[in-house]
Design an enzyme around this catalytic site. Structure first.
Site, short mmCIF file in Angstrom:
data_model
loop_
_atom_site.label_atom_id
_atom_site.label_comp_id
_atom_site.label_asym_id
_atom_site.label_seq_id
_atom_site.Cartn_x
_atom_site.Cartn_y
_atom_site.Cartn_z
N ALA A 192 23.55 12.51 1.87
CA ALA A 192 24.72 13.36 2.06
C ALA A 192 26.03 12.57 2.06
CB ALA A 192 24.59 14.15 3.36
N SER A 246 23.40 11.64 9.13
CA SER A 246 23.58 12.44 7.92
C SER A 246 22.24 12.89 7.38
CB SER A 246 24.29 11.62 6.85
OG SER A 246 23.39 10.74 6.20
N ASP A 247 22.25 13.99 6.63
CA ASP A 247 21.07 14.31 5.82
C ASP A 247 20.98 13.24 4.73
OD1 ASP A 247 18.83 15.60 4.88
OD2 ASP A 247 19.73 17.58 4.99
N CYS A 248 19.82 13.16 4.10
CA CYS A 248 19.54 12.03 3.22
C CYS A 248 20.32 12.13 1.90
CB CYS A 248 18.05 11.92 2.97
SG CYS A 248 17.16 11.54 4.49
N TYR A 262 24.19 18.95 4.14
CA TYR A 262 24.64 18.46 2.84
C TYR A 262 25.96 19.10 2.40
CZ TYR A 262 20.21 16.19 1.55
OH TYR A 262 19.13 15.35 1.48
#
Length: 739
Positions: free
Chosen positions: A274, A270-272, A239
């Site tokens: 991000a 990607s992270d959720c 993030y």
């Protein structure tokens, strides 16, 4: 929600598993199994419209019926068992797996997890269920370095040491992905790349500032191991920003390091949320289209969230080309083809794993064995442990004694059966023994109204087992922890609530007390370390945690786990949470004596080390070092020993760790048995990292320490066996190694 509305095709019913391989290869050339996977992916991507391409680059990708493409959700979890997809075997939390210091065991566990993942996925797909958490692309393991004891997600990691994290990480990745010459079993996704370990509450806008030296020396090695050696096919971005660049759109991390230096061929996710963070919180861009274009151009291929649906607008604005989108999407579909998702099920060996393997008895026994091996004996004054099974009465006291939560940690599946700490003890004692139980207090908050019952139980018992510590309700991910004022992180590291007061009151009865700690991060317990005769760390031990604890308490198993992190005396000994410099952090750079050191753990038996032999006292800089040592079990029972080898550079030109782990092996020895253990220390473990981030093996003197601990003064004072040491010299010109 940003971007276009979901295509109408996404609303159709999910297709059966057999649909993936229907249609003639002439009409759909990507179904030609004679072609290379990447070529098949290019052919399929070339048949999509721009809007379809954009929607295929979000985690909840809709189906494209005209192309025979079913819906697929890339978001799946398996941190310590298949998670969030119903019943599955729940192994000890990741930090507990690290405490086993057993790469072979971790590889077996990951193999079982991937067996269950395949079995569940194909059963779901045959029934037309392609929802979230039911796919084959798993967002595990978490190999961030646990640099600060306050971080709530430290429980998901393999601890504070880059070398230990890398070894455990490679074992987990290779166990998940399998060893088939053609197909991936599942996709492993080491995360969160990179320089990410809190604070949780700031992660969506935080900029982690890190020197090139700390970046290469501490934060990247485990990722490099998992990518270069473990061949992980996916990596998840973090993030935060690192040195000003959003990690999920970082040319430094994703292009120069991951792809160019390490040769990574897979995809980045990607992270959720991000990608949305790039404009909404980092303020690096000003719109979803700009964020999507920046991330894809710099190497992030998949978005957890909907921001990539703005790629169509980004193309119209000239922010990105269709060719750049195709490159990313080809990486994604190459992974799906490597999983065999578009091939006949009978040609993919993993597709035949039967559903019945899920949470079977064999896997349950492995969970029990893992929990046993994870338990760390921190103190055993007077040999209080193991307890005799013929105790007439035993008091089990504490808020974590009969809790399911403390078995599971976070990112967990649902066990079909589970054994709490209390239940495991009840099953183990003799039939006529009386087991008194009293929670005593809440994990946090509450009052003392339970103290009287706890004291009454203690006074009537021959011995007391106190189950105290943390709970996933107190530490975890931002937004997931109900009782945390730190957004998932801890604001202090001592026993929470009234637990310390309860512990002191029970100890005041004069009965022998065993303190059992459940936790995913360090607990500063200086009073207990001085006054409680026996202390065990059991982590968040999984579905068979109670059985494993009882095995160790009563001597059916001998504890052999080791701490994967340092336990400080207090937060006063730790730098500020937001400071990512490694100075003063972890066993490698600590300046204060800890309460319990990294690598520490006791046993019911004793071990001695002798005969440390180096193949040569002089090597050329850049060459490996071969050594051997004799380890003997000098006690009266069989037991596991973790043989640890540390290197210290005596003449480095730059700051180096006080010592750093360079090799380890967990072995089992019978009473009186002696074994020679050999290691090969690779040049990378001898290298200094320069201020500009280069790895160089310099000529000069080195110290090797081998034993069941670091060999530091605190470990020896706590009862660790004496270590053996030897010096060697690296000669010749400095040798620079690949980054």
């Amino acid at each position: 929600m940003f971007g276009l509305s979901r295509p109408a095709e996404a609303l159709t019913e999910p297709m059966e598993e057999k649909t993936l391989s229907t249609g003639a290869a002439g009409e759909r050339p990507w179904l030609n199994t004679d072609l290379p996977f990447e070529e098949r992916a290019r052919l399929l991507v070339s048949a999509m419209t721009l809007e379809e391409k954009a929607w295929q680059m979000v985690n909840h990708a809709p189906g494209i019926e005209r192309l025979g493409v079913p819906p697929y959700d890339w978001w799946n979890e398996c941190l310590h068992g298949v998670a969030r997809a119903g019943v599955a075997t729940v192994f000890p939390q990741a930090i507990g797996l690290a405490a086993t210091w057993n790469t072979d065991l971790v590889h077996r566990i990951a193999t079982v997890i991937s067996d269950e993942a395949r079995a569940k996925h194909h059963e779901f797909a045959r029934r037309g269920d392609r929802g979230i958490y039911k796919g084959l692309t798993f967002w595990s393991p978490n190999i961030n370095i646990f640099r600060d004891p306050r971080w709530g997600r430290g429980q998901e990691t393999y601890g504070e040491c880059p070398f230990l994290t890398g070894r455990i990480g490679v074992a987990f990745v290779t166990g998940l992905q399998g060893d088939h010459p053609k197909y991936l079993k599942v996709v492993a996704t080491p995360k969160h790349f990179a320089v990410h370990s809190g604070p949780e509450k700031d992660r969506h806008h935080f900029n982690a500032e890190v020197s090139p030296k700390d970046l290469r020396e501490t934060y990247l090695p485990a990722f490099r191991d998992c990518v270069v050696e473990g061949k992980a096919w996916s990596v998840m971005g973090a993030y935060n920003r690192t040195n000003g660049e959003p990690c999920c759109a970082s040319p430094t991390l994703l292009q120069r390091i991951l792809r160019e230096e390490w040769g990574f061929p897979g995809y980045v996710v990607s992270d959720c949320g991000a990608i949305c963070d790039i404009h909404a919180h980092h303020r690096v861009t000003s719109s979803p289209a700009e964020s999507a274009a920046l991330a894809v151009r710099n190497g992030c291929d998949l978005c957890c969230g909907d921001t990539y649906t703005s790629l169509t607008e980004a193309v119209r604005q000239g922010l990105i080309t269709v060719e750049e989108i195709d490159r990313a999407l080809t990486r994604l579909y190459t992974a799906l083809f490597r999983l065999g998702m578009f091939d006949p099920p009978e040609s993919v060996p993993y597709a035949s794993i039967p559903y019945e393997v899920n949470d079977c008895d064999e896997h349950r026994q492995l969970a029990r064995e893992a929990a046993r091996q994870s338990i760390v004996l921190l103190k055993n004054k007077g040999g209080l442990l193991p307890l005799p099974k013929d105790l007439k009465s035993l008091a089990v006291i504490g808020p974590n004694a009969d809790s399911l939560d403390v078995l599971l940690g976070n990112y967990y599946g649902i066990p079909s059966r589970y054994v709490t700490l209390l239940e495991g003890i009840r099953r183990k004692v003799e039939p006529g023994a009386r087991v008194f139980y009293a929670p005593g207090c809440a994990v946090t908050g509450g009052g003392r109204e339970g103290f009287a019952e706890a004291l009454a139980a203690a006074e009537r018992a021959d011995a007391v087992v106190m189950c105290l510590g943390l709970s996933p309700k107190l530490e975890g991910e931002e937004g997931e922890v109900a009782d945390s004022d730190g957004g998932g992180d801890r604001l202090h590291i001592h026993l929470p609530g009234l637990q310390q007061e309860l512990l002191e009151a029970v100890c005041g009865t004069g009965k022998p007390v065993v303190l059992v700690l459940t936790h995913g991060s360090p607990l500063a317990i200086p009073w207990a370390a001085e006054h409680v005769p026996a202390i065990l760390s059991v982590w968040y031990p999984g579905e068979e945690g109670g059985s494993a604890l009882a095995d160790v308490l009563f001597g059916d198993a001998v504890p052999g786990g080791r701490l994967p992190f340092t336990t400080p005396v207090s937060l006063e000994d730790v730098p500020p949470f937001e400071d990512y410099r490694m100075d003063g952090r972890t066993y490698r750079f600590a300046k204060k004596e800890p309460l319990f050191p990294f690598g520490f753990g006791l046993s019911y038996t004793t071990f001695e080390y002798a005969g440390l032999r180096l193949k040569s006292g002089q090597i050329s800089a850049g060459e490996p070092l071969e050594l051997s040592v004799e380890v003997a079990n000098t006690g009266h029972c069989a037991g596991d020993e973790v043989v640890q080898c540390y290197i210290a550079d005596r003449e480095a030109s730059v700051r180096t760790p006080v010592r750093q782990l360079a090799a380890f092996r967990r072995i089992t020895l019978q009473p009186g048995e002696r074994r020679t253990v050999s290691f090969t220390i690779q040049p990378r473990q001898m290298a200094v990292v320069t201020e500009d981030g280069r790895f160089v093996v310099e000529p000069g003197a080195f110290l090797v320490t081998v034993g069941g601990s670091q060999g530091d003064a605190r470990s020896l004072a706590l009862g660790a066996a004496s270590c053996v040491q030897a010096e060697f010299e690296a000669c010749g010109a400095p040798a620079e190694l690949p980054r």
